[in-house]
Each structure stands twice: as C-alpha cells, then as structure tokens.
Design a protein around this motif. Structure first.
Motif, PDB file in Angstrom:
ATOM      1  N   ILE A   1      -6.250  -4.610  -8.698  1.00  0.00           N
ATOM      2  CA  ILE A   1      -4.983  -3.901  -8.854  1.00  0.00           C
ATOM      3  C   ILE A   1      -5.059  -2.495  -8.269  1.00  0.00           C
ATOM      4  N   GLU A   2      -6.263  -1.926  -8.209  1.00  0.00           N
ATOM      5  CA  GLU A   2      -6.418  -0.586  -7.635  1.00  0.00           C
ATOM      6  C   GLU A   2      -5.978  -0.559  -6.172  1.00  0.00           C
ATOM      7  N   SER A   3      -6.372  -1.576  -5.415  1.00  0.00           N
ATOM      8  CA  SER A   3      -5.977  -1.642  -4.007  1.00  0.00           C
ATOM      9  C   SER A   3      -4.476  -1.871  -3.855  1.00  0.00           C
ATOM     10  N   VAL A   4      -3.923  -2.685  -4.740  1.00  0.00           N
ATOM     11  CA  VAL A   4      -2.476  -2.903  -4.717  1.00  0.00           C
ATOM     12  C   VAL A   4      -1.745  -1.585  -4.946  1.00  0.00           C
ATOM     13  N   LEU A   5      -2.200  -0.816  -5.939  1.00  0.00           N
ATOM     14  CA  LEU A   5      -1.582   0.481  -6.218  1.00  0.00           C
ATOM     15  C   LEU A   5      -1.695   1.420  -5.032  1.00  0.00           C
ATOM     16  N   TYR A   6      -2.851   1.435  -4.404  1.00  0.00           N
ATOM     17  CA  TYR A   6      -3.060   2.295  -3.239  1.00  0.00           C
ATOM     18  C   TYR A   6      -2.008   2.016  -2.162  1.00  0.00           C
ATOM     19  N   HIS A   7      -1.842   0.754  -1.803  1.00  0.00           N
ATOM     20  CA  HIS A   7      -0.891   0.399  -0.744  1.00  0.00           C
ATOM     21  C   HIS A   7       0.556   0.627  -1.182  1.00  0.00           C
ATOM     22  N   LEU A   8       0.838   0.358  -2.441  1.00  0.00           N
ATOM     23  CA  LEU A   8       2.189   0.536  -2.957  1.00  0.00           C
ATOM     24  C   LEU A   8       2.571   2.014  -3.005  1.00  0.00           C
ATOM     25  N   ILE A   9       1.681   2.846  -3.532  1.00  0.00           N
ATOM     26  CA  ILE A   9       1.949   4.284  -3.600  1.00  0.00           C
ATOM     27  C   ILE A   9       2.052   4.874  -2.206  1.00  0.00           C
ATOM     28  N   LYS A  10       1.236   4.410  -1.296  1.00  0.00           N
ATOM     29  CA  LYS A  10       1.263   4.905   0.087  1.00  0.00           C
ATOM     30  C   LYS A  10       2.629   4.664   0.715  1.00  0.00           C
ATOM     31  N   ARG A  11       3.247   3.539   0.382  1.00  0.00           N
ATOM     32  CA  ARG A  11       4.580   3.232   0.911  1.00  0.00           C
ATOM     33  C   ARG A  11       5.679   4.032   0.207  1.00  0.00           C
ATOM     34  N   LEU A  12       5.511   4.274  -1.085  1.00  0.00           N
ATOM     35  CA  LEU A  12       6.602   4.845  -1.880  1.00  0.00           C
ATOM     36  C   LEU A  12       6.640   6.367  -1.913  1.00  0.00           C
ATOM     37  N   ARG A  13       5.498   7.030  -1.794  1.00  0.00           N
ATOM     38  CA  ARG A  13       5.429   8.470  -2.034  1.00  0.00           C
ATOM     39  C   ARG A  13       6.439   9.267  -1.234  1.00  0.00           C
ATOM     40  N   GLY A  14       6.573   8.948   0.022  1.00  0.00           N
ATOM     41  CA  GLY A  14       7.460   9.713   0.896  1.00  0.00           C
ATOM     42  C   GLY A  14       8.929   9.603   0.565  1.00  0.00           C
ATOM     43  N   GLU A  15       9.278   8.636  -0.276  1.00  0.00           N
ATOM     44  CA  GLU A  15      10.685   8.426  -0.629  1.00  0.00           C
ATOM     45  C   GLU A  15      11.124   9.280  -1.815  1.00  0.00           C
ATOM     46  N   TYR A  16      10.181   9.977  -2.459  1.00  0.00           N
ATOM     47  CA  TYR A  16      10.493  10.708  -3.683  1.00  0.00           C
ATOM     48  C   TYR A  16      10.021  12.154  -3.586  1.00  0.00           C
ATOM     49  N   GLU A  17      10.740  13.026  -4.275  1.00  0.00           N
ATOM     50  CA  GLU A  17      10.418  14.447  -4.240  1.00  0.00           C
ATOM     51  C   GLU A  17       9.143  14.764  -5.001  1.00  0.00           C
ATOM     52  N   GLU A  18       8.898  14.053  -6.096  1.00  0.00           N
ATOM     53  CA  GLU A  18       7.722  14.316  -6.915  1.00  0.00           C
ATOM     54  C   GLU A  18       7.000  13.020  -7.258  1.00  0.00           C
ATOM     55  N   PHE A  19       5.706  13.162  -7.525  1.00  0.00           N
ATOM     56  CA  PHE A  19       4.874  12.033  -7.929  1.00  0.00           C
ATOM     57  C   PHE A  19       4.158  12.427  -9.216  1.00  0.00           C
ATOM     58  N   VAL A  20       4.490  11.748 -10.324  1.00  0.00           N
ATOM     59  CA  VAL A  20       3.942  12.069 -11.634  1.00  0.00           C
ATOM     60  C   VAL A  20       3.116  10.884 -12.132  1.00  0.00           C
ATOM     61  N   ILE A  21       1.885  11.155 -12.547  1.00  0.00           N
ATOM     62  CA  ILE A  21       1.035  10.130 -13.141  1.00  0.00           C
ATOM     63  C   ILE A  21       0.840  10.450 -14.619  1.00  0.00           C
ATOM     64  N   ILE A  22       1.101   9.463 -15.469  1.00  0.00           N
ATOM     65  CA  ILE A  22       0.818   9.583 -16.894  1.00  0.00           C
ATOM     66  C   ILE A  22      -0.347   8.648 -17.178  1.00  0.00           C
ATOM     67  N   SER A  23      -1.479   9.233 -17.515  1.00  0.00           N
ATOM     68  CA  SER A  23      -2.718   8.476 -17.645  1.00  0.00           C
ATOM     69  C   SER A  23      -3.233   8.510 -19.077  1.00  0.00           C
ATOM     70  N   PHE A  24      -3.479   7.322 -19.628  1.00  0.00           N
ATOM     71  CA  PHE A  24      -4.035   7.184 -20.970  1.00  0.00           C
ATOM     72  C   PHE A  24      -5.514   6.835 -20.883  1.00  0.00           C
ATOM     73  N   GLN A  25      -6.314   7.466 -21.737  1.00  0.00           N
ATOM     74  CA  GLN A  25      -7.720   7.100 -21.915  1.00  0.00           C
ATOM     75  C   GLN A  25      -8.514   7.101 -20.602  1.00  0.00           C
ATOM     76  N   ASP A  26      -8.292   8.096 -19.742  1.00  0.00           N
ATOM     77  CA  ASP A  26      -9.060   8.276 -18.500  1.00  0.00           C
ATOM     78  C   ASP A  26      -8.818   7.189 -17.456  1.00  0.00           C
ATOM     79  N   ALA A  27      -7.708   6.495 -17.522  1.00  0.00           N
ATOM     80  CA  ALA A  27      -7.452   5.410 -16.566  1.00  0.00           C
ATOM     81  C   ALA A  27      -7.348   5.925 -15.131  1.00  0.00           C
TER      82      ALA A  27
END
Length: 225
Positions: free
Chosen positions: A27-53
C-alpha cells in the motif's frame, strides 16, 4: 480506465476514499503514486498520522523511491500519540486516546480548509490499542475533513479486525478500494478490487498488479468478484 487513474478521478469527484489493504499488497507504493498524481491539484497537503504510521511509511518510501522526499515535502503533519514522529517536528502534536479530544483539537487547529488533500494514516493501529474509540473517531474525523472541496484518503488494514468492525469502517466511505493477496497453488498475486466508487461501471471489478521501480502495472482479471 487505468485503476490508478480511476482511484485518482474517483477521489477527486467524491470523498472520503478508503483504501483497505493487507500486508504484502504494498500500500505504501500505491500511496506514493496516488499522492504524486493528486498533490498538484490541491493548495495544501495535510497528513493526520496515528501511532507513528507516517514515519514508518516515509522511511520505506525513501528506501524505494528517490523522489519520495520531494513528493511528501511541505506536508502539514498532525501526529497523534507518536514516539518516533516527534523527531519530524509535527505542526500539531496530540497525546491522548480520547476520540473527541483528538477530533476537537484537529478541528480547532485546522480551522476551515478548502481545496486540501488529506491523508489519514494509522487509524487501524490506533483502533488496535483503543478499540472502543475507533468507531467514535472515524465518522467524526471524516465529517470534519470532508467539509468544502477537500479530498480525504484513509488507509486501513483489514486483516486485524473482525468483520463487524470492518462493516462499520467501510460504511463511512464513498469510494472503497481493496488491495489484497491472492494465493493460487504455488503462486502469490497482488489483487486490486473496486468495491464502491463514483464510477459505478467499475464497481466489483478486479485487477492483478505488480510493483516496479517506476510504476504500478495492472493486469485484468477476467472474472468479476
């Protein structure tokens, strides 16, 4: 439509999107490719991380992809109950198991966001430690983050919870994608399935996929699930 393109377009059309996975599905690689495609479409990128994920995922991605730091740079990080993640100097540090306090502090800190990409990591880890809080925090957090034209992505490990809990978790997603492992005789394959999405013609369709250094390669599965 390519499955990665499908996930991108579906998440932009309606939110939230739940990415159910099991160990071995990368799933880490899936997230990498997905975020790479989506980041430029949004003004901000916020990560909410539980338990050091987040720190765990980032460490893995940096070992695999040379531009992982670039893809995840300038991230606004909200870290809940961290140990290792404190070294990343999160923008907001929350230490409590109480779901209402976590959501309240998150809402107060973020204010009203629009055109923001949210990535929620580690809710499954939090749910293992505080199972009674999981069914409280998930709908409340999604309600806060989904206001406005935001895009909310949530990852969740399906192998560590009962079916009853998974039914509750899944019910709060408008796009639901499953990443799993299929074992046939001596062959192990990664399998992606669209459970529910904004593009109903793709619902209940599946693909096998492999991870390469540069991309995810999908192969059609002839039989629908």
């Amino acid at each position: 439509m390519d499955p990665l393109e499908l996930m991108t377009a579906a998440s932009e059309k309606i939110t939230p999107t739940l990415l159910n996975y099991e160990i071995g599905s990368d799933i880490e690689s899936v997230l990498y490719h997905l975020i790479k495609r989506l980041r430029g479409e949004y003004e901000e990128f916020v990560i909410i991380s539980f338990q050091d994920a987040y720190v765990s995922i980032l460490k893995y991605l940096k070992s695999v992809y040379k531009d992982a730091s670039e893809v995840f740079k300038d991230t606004y990080l909200i870290s809940v109950n961290p140990f290792l993640e404190e070294e990343l100097n999160p923008n907001l540090l929350i230490k409590t198991k109480d779901a209402e306090i976590i959501v309240g502090r998150t809402r107060s800190n973020l204010g009203t966001k629009s055109n923001t990409l949210f990535l929620v990591l580690g809710l499954d880890l939090y749910g293992v430690k505080y199972p009674d809080e999981l069914v409280v925090i998930l709908p409340a957090l999604i309600r806060v983050l989904s206001k406005g034209d935001n895009n909310v992505l949530v990852t969740f490990d399906v192998k560590i919870f009962s079916e009853d809990i998974l039914e509750i978790v899944n019910s709060f997603s408008l796009n639901l994608f499953k990443f799993g492992i299929e074992v046939k005789e001596n062959e192990i394959k990664r399998k992606f399935t669209v459970i529910r999405s904004a593009f109903v013609e793709y619902n209940l369709r599946s693909w096998y996929y492999t991870i390469t250094p540069n991309r995810i390669v999908f192969f059609p599965v002839t039989a629908e699930v």
